[in-house]
Design an enzyme around this catalytic site. Structure first.
Site, mmCIF file in Angstrom:
data_model
loop_
_atom_site.group_PDB
_atom_site.id
_atom_site.type_symbol
_atom_site.label_atom_id
_atom_site.label_comp_id
_atom_site.label_asym_id
_atom_site.label_seq_id
_atom_site.Cartn_x
_atom_site.Cartn_y
_atom_site.Cartn_z
ATOM 1 N N LYS A 205 4.587 0.510 8.172
ATOM 2 C CA LYS A 205 4.347 1.805 7.524
ATOM 3 C C LYS A 205 5.632 2.622 7.607
ATOM 4 O O LYS A 205 6.073 3.006 8.688
ATOM 5 C CB LYS A 205 3.185 2.519 8.211
ATOM 6 C CG LYS A 205 2.837 3.858 7.577
ATOM 7 C CD LYS A 205 1.507 4.406 8.108
ATOM 8 C CE LYS A 205 1.644 4.963 9.488
ATOM 9 N NZ LYS A 205 0.394 5.661 9.934
ATOM 10 N N VAL B 138 3.652 1.153 2.544
ATOM 11 C CA VAL B 138 3.396 0.111 3.530
ATOM 12 C C VAL B 138 3.901 -1.221 2.984
ATOM 13 O O VAL B 138 3.620 -1.567 1.819
ATOM 14 C CB VAL B 138 1.884 0.004 3.862
ATOM 15 C CG1 VAL B 138 1.653 -1.050 4.939
ATOM 16 C CG2 VAL B 138 1.342 1.357 4.319
ATOM 17 N N ASP C 135 -9.331 12.313 11.713
ATOM 18 C CA ASP C 135 -9.203 11.963 10.291
ATOM 19 C C ASP C 135 -9.907 10.649 9.994
ATOM 20 O O ASP C 135 -9.373 9.783 9.297
ATOM 21 C CB ASP C 135 -7.730 11.889 9.896
ATOM 22 C CG ASP C 135 -7.528 11.928 8.372
ATOM 23 O OD1 ASP C 135 -8.448 12.392 7.673
ATOM 24 O OD2 ASP C 135 -6.471 11.490 7.902
ATOM 25 N N GLY D 1 0.811 -1.208 0.000
ATOM 26 C CA GLY D 1 0.000 0.000 0.000
ATOM 27 C C GLY D 1 0.838 1.249 0.000
ATOM 28 O O GLY D 1 2.067 1.218 0.178
ATOM 29 N N LYS D 2 0.127 2.386 -0.227
ATOM 30 C CA LYS D 2 0.802 3.673 -0.228
ATOM 31 C C LYS D 2 -0.186 4.748 0.157
ATOM 32 O O LYS D 2 -1.357 4.699 -0.226
ATOM 33 C CB LYS D 2 1.390 3.965 -1.607
ATOM 34 C CG LYS D 2 2.234 5.241 -1.657
ATOM 35 C CD LYS D 2 2.880 5.417 -3.017
ATOM 36 C CE LYS D 2 3.750 6.679 -3.033
ATOM 37 N NZ LYS D 2 4.424 6.870 -4.343
ATOM 38 N N GLY D 3 0.271 5.726 0.928
ATOM 39 C CA GLY D 3 -0.583 6.830 1.335
ATOM 40 C C GLY D 3 0.214 8.095 1.472
ATOM 41 O O GLY D 3 1.394 8.158 1.064
ATOM 42 N N GLY D 4 -0.424 9.122 2.033
ATOM 43 C CA GLY D 4 0.250 10.394 2.181
ATOM 44 C C GLY D 4 1.440 10.326 3.112
ATOM 45 O O GLY D 4 2.360 11.139 3.036
ATOM 46 N N PHE D 5 1.460 9.340 3.985
ATOM 47 C CA PHE D 5 2.548 9.187 4.944
ATOM 48 C C PHE D 5 3.747 8.478 4.324
ATOM 49 O O PHE D 5 4.865 8.577 4.805
ATOM 50 C CB PHE D 5 2.066 8.370 6.144
ATOM 51 C CG PHE D 5 1.386 7.088 5.737
ATOM 52 C CD1 PHE D 5 0.009 7.042 5.643
ATOM 53 C CD2 PHE D 5 2.108 5.955 5.406
ATOM 54 C CE1 PHE D 5 -0.628 5.871 5.250
ATOM 55 C CE2 PHE D 5 1.476 4.797 5.016
ATOM 56 C CZ PHE D 5 0.100 4.753 4.925
ATOM 57 N N GLY D 6 3.506 7.674 3.288
ATOM 58 C CA GLY D 6 4.575 6.878 2.699
ATOM 59 C C GLY D 6 4.055 5.522 2.269
ATOM 60 O O GLY D 6 2.855 5.342 2.012
#
Length: 833
Positions: free
Chosen positions: A541, A527, A637, A520-525
């Site tokens: 993460k 996974v 959030d 996975g990937k998100g605004g934090f970086g």
């Protein structure tokens, strides 16, 4: 006689003699009789047994817990009676479920206002208490008219089945026309024997005195039943008894036939009888009656959707066939196992010791799952065990009771934020699997420190001045420290607190196989999938250098995750902060996030029941953050991408980087830091910058609307009608009362209408523009549990046999008019409060 006639007669049997309200009494004989709704005790002129009332509190499940003196490993007759008679002046009889312990017993549904509904079961008790629970299924408020318990002997109603036997009928014959039934005092167990009429038969009776105790009479038939019978009209004709009420091929039935020979002619002639059930002989050989001897035939029947008993004399018989009485029982299946007895007894004792005022702590603590008690978690394999107990902020006072040591499988115990006093007992450390929290109990101390306190008392007065100086020094130090903390998080503070969660970069490389599998990937970086030494899969993460979640959010998340623990929060495994690498390690959630599962690209459409359960799961986690810990925590959030699901489809809240603890639950922060995601943001927070728990409630309401509709919160379709926020689109649809166009079309109509309306009502109640108009998450959770229960009960009802539909309402969903019973005010605005 049909079953409606029997109900009418049973009303006469139980309620005509009872001219006054009554209360309960438990005698040494094991009898407990409750005439519900009574204000004072009285004596039934027919039974001479004092009685008592216990009013039911509010809640989905309400239970009577009967405690006979003889306790477990005994057989009891449990009888309940329901007579609506329009007592509430609503002209709408309710429908509700009745549970015997943890298993469904019956569904009470009235055909009309003045119908009467008796249920009775023969039950072998495996515990010292017997619970009878009424369950609200969203079709009116449950009630009960009377409840009785009678101790039976070991030999009474002995069958090859150890399961409870639910009575369907109990009939005798040939009584005089003015005698409608036999009950107490003739029957020692106050059973009601109805006078049944059978065609092509002749009534026979005797005026002789029959001593029912002087014969072999294991089921304790009353003498009035033994003195009357019917016989066939001739040697060649048979007695035909039909029973078609409430039988189907999915259940096992027991039939008891009773033959008591009081005819003097058998001393010189023979009466030889054969019996068939549904044209199949059940006897190895026909039997010959004997004068003043009782013959009892017990037969179990399977895969039968009707019952026809044929009794006929054999060609060798001198006298026609006869019978005195019969009973039909349905075997209740025990699909659920009760909570481990010592755990159940212990939690009740703790409730009593500390006076814990939790309404839903009734019946079994763990089973059924959808009625499990608040603040505890149970194991799901075999016999349920209590493995987690959260009594934080429950006002507990006094010492930690030794009862807690009896929870041998307990893994988590939270007693923080109470007023407990005394020494921390050693037995807590002896429970090897137990992790416990005792924060904010200033009266608690370790054994050594308690002794030290006692020795210091004489010295306190002499050093008062020194203490004052010390206090000034400490206050000065704290002020300086607070000023420093305003400029940044003290890495030393949180690192020392979280040492047991620390992983080195080398550890992380080994766990992820050098970051081999990205999931996975998100605004934090990004996974990555990892595997611990014990074989557990984890998600790692990795915080990217460009992430908007910087050191402050990273440290905040670590700090929070080391102290919050709940089954509906993603479990924290550890963290790595080495050089430029910052990583958080969580339990791996096999099913990914809710946003992906609701996506139109997902070929496996979430079922309606799964959506309801996920909503309850998330509400449980959010309720813990808001109300289960002190100080409360606001997530800030909440969104579907932050709701993760494990392989059991259990929903859990994740991503705590923006969470904000409050000084107290009434506090509100003024925030200048952007928080939340567009589409989920509380409009009042956007306008004023004031952040509180109701901001999370708004976001959760949007998530509920996504679960209902399957659509994203911001709609960007080409048509003007579909643009804008999901909330506005739902509002437009609600004005037309059009639920079908709101619920996700991919469900293809496979949902319960009543739970859907309740679900929408609950969601819309979360999203008013002003925070003060929104409920606390605990209220939302209660509403969602009703939604879930409505759906589960509809599913349960649908699976029952069609042959029982004469006692049940075939319509499994509520129409618009019935929404008023759920607190919904109009079809145009089913979310109105």
């Amino acid at each position: 006689m049909n079953i409606a006639s029997e109900w009418m007669l049973l009303f006469l049997a139980f309620f005509i003699p009872l001219q006054l309200p009554s209360l309960l009494a438990s005698t040494d004989t094991g009898y407990i009789n409750i005439d519900c709704g009574a204000e004072e005790a009285y004596t039934d002129s027919d039974s001479n047994i004092a009685q008592h009332i216990e009013k039911l509190p509010d809640g989905v499940r309400n239970c009577y817990t009967l405690t006979p003196k003889q306790g477990k490993n005994n057989k009891y007759l449990v009888r309940a009676f329901f007579a609506y008679r329009n007592y509430d002046l609503k002209h709408t009889p309710p429908s509700f479920d009745v549970y015997l312990g943890v298993n469904h017993w019956n569904t009470i549904e009235f055909g009309d206002l003045y119908m009467y509904f008796p249920i009775e079961v023969t039950h072998f008790a495996l515990s010292d208490t017997i619970s009878v629970c009424l369950v609200n299924i969203g079709k009116g408020v449950p009630f009960i008219s009377s409840l009785e318990l009678w101790l039976l002997t070991d030999s009474t109603y002995r069958t090859s089945s150890s399961f409870p036997l639910d009575i369907l009928t109990r009939s005798t014959f040939s009584m005089s026309e003015d005698t409608l039934f036999v009950r107490f005092e003739d029957d020692v167990y106050d059973r009601v024997w109805f006078n049944r009429i059978v065609g092509n038969s002749k009534k026979i009776s005797t005026s002789a005195t029959i001593d029912s105790y002087g014969i072999e009479n294991t089921n304790k038939l009353p003498s009035q039943v033994l003195k009357t019978a019917i016989q066939s009209l001739s040697l060649n004709s048979s007695l035909e008894i039909y029973f078609n009420n409430h039988t189907d091929s999915s259940h096992v039935y027991y039939i008891n036939l009773y033959f008591f020979e009081f005819d003097q002619r058998v001393t010189t002639q023979k009466r030889i009888v054969d019996v068939t059930f549904n044209d199949k002989s059940i006897l190895t050989d026909p039997f010959t009656t004997q004068h003043l001897k009782l013959v009892t035939i017990v037969q179990n029947i399977t895969q039968a959707d009707h019952l026809r008993i044929s009794i006929k004399a054999t060609p060798e018989s001198d006298l026609p066939a006869m019978i005195n009485a019969f009973e039909v029982y349905r075997v209740l299946s025990l699909t659920n196992s009760a909570t481990y007895q010592e755990d159940a007894d212990t939690i009740l004792k703790i409730k009593h010791i500390y006076g814990i005022p939790i309404i839903n702590w009734q019946g079994d603590p763990c089973i059924p799952n959808h009625f499990a008690w608040e603040e505890l978690t149970c194991s799901s394999d075999g016999t349920p065990r209590i493995i987690s107990l959260n009594l934080s902020s429950r006002g507990l006072t006094g010492p930690i009771d030794v009862s807690f040591s009896r929870f041998s499988e307990l893994q988590s115990l939270d007693l923080s934020y109470n007023k407990l006093t005394g020494e921390v007992p050693e037995f807590l450390a002896q429970l090897s699997n137990l992790k416990f929290l005792l924060e904010r109990n200033p009266g608690l101390c370790l054994a050594r420190s308690c002794k030290t306190k006692k020795n210091l008392v004489p010295l306190i007065a002499s050093i008062a001045a020194s203490v004052a100086v010390l206090v000034m020094i400490v206050l000065t130090f704290l002020m300086i420290r607070r000023i420093k903390k305003k400029n940044g998080v003290s890495k030393k503070d949180w690192q020392e607190k979280s040492d047991k969660y620390v992983f080195s970069l080398r550890d992380v490389n080994r766990i992820t196989n050098n970051f081999k599998t990205k999931i996975g990937k998100g605004g934090f970086g990004e996974v990555y999938l990892g595997t611990m030494q014990d074989g557990r899969d984890v998600a790692v993460k990795l915080l990217s250098q460009t992430s908007r979640q910087g050191d402050r959010e990273f440290h905040s998340e670590v700090n929070l995750l080391t102290i919050v623990h709940h089954k509906n929060l993603v479990s924290f495994v550890g963290y790595c902060d080495e050089g430029d690498v910052k990583a958080l390690i969580y339990e791996y959630m096999d099913q990914g996030n809710l946003q992906g599962l609701l996506s139109g690209r997902n070929p496996n459409v979430l079922k309606w029941s799964e959506r309801l359960q996920i909503a309850v799961d998330v509400a449980l986690g959010l309720d813990y953050l808001h109300n289960g810990i002190r100080p409360p925590v606001v997530h800030r959030d909440l969104k579907t991408s932050n709701i993760l699901l494990n392989k059991k489809m259990q929903g859990k809240i994740s991503d705590f980087g923006l969470c904000r603890p409050f000084i107290n639950e009434n506090d509100a922060h003024i925030s200048t830091i952007p928080a939340g995601t567009f589409g989920y943001l509380d409009p009042e927070f956007q306008r004023t910058g004031k952040l509180n728990k109701k901001s999370d409630v708004y976001s959760f309401g949007v998530i509920l609307l996504e679960l209902i509709t399957g659509q994203r919160p911001i709609k960007e379709e080409a048509s003007l009608e579909n643009k804008g926020h999901l909330l506005h689109w739902v509002n437009r649809k609600l004005k037309n009362g059009d639920i079908k166009s709101i619920v996700d079309p991919r469900l293809r109509g496979e949902y319960n209408t009543s739970s859907a309306w309740k679900f929408i009502e609950t969601a819309m109640g979360c999203v008013p523009p002003k925070a003060i108009q929104r409920p606390d998450i605990s209220e939302v959770l209660s509403e969602l549990k009703i939604c879930l229960n409505l759906n589960q009960q509809q599913t349960h009802t649908r699976e029952r046999s069609e042959t029982e539909s004469s006692r049940r309402n075939p319509n499994n969903s509520l129409d618009m008019g019935s929404l008023n019973s759920l607190g919904i005010e109009s079809t145009a605005g089913p979310y109105a409060r």
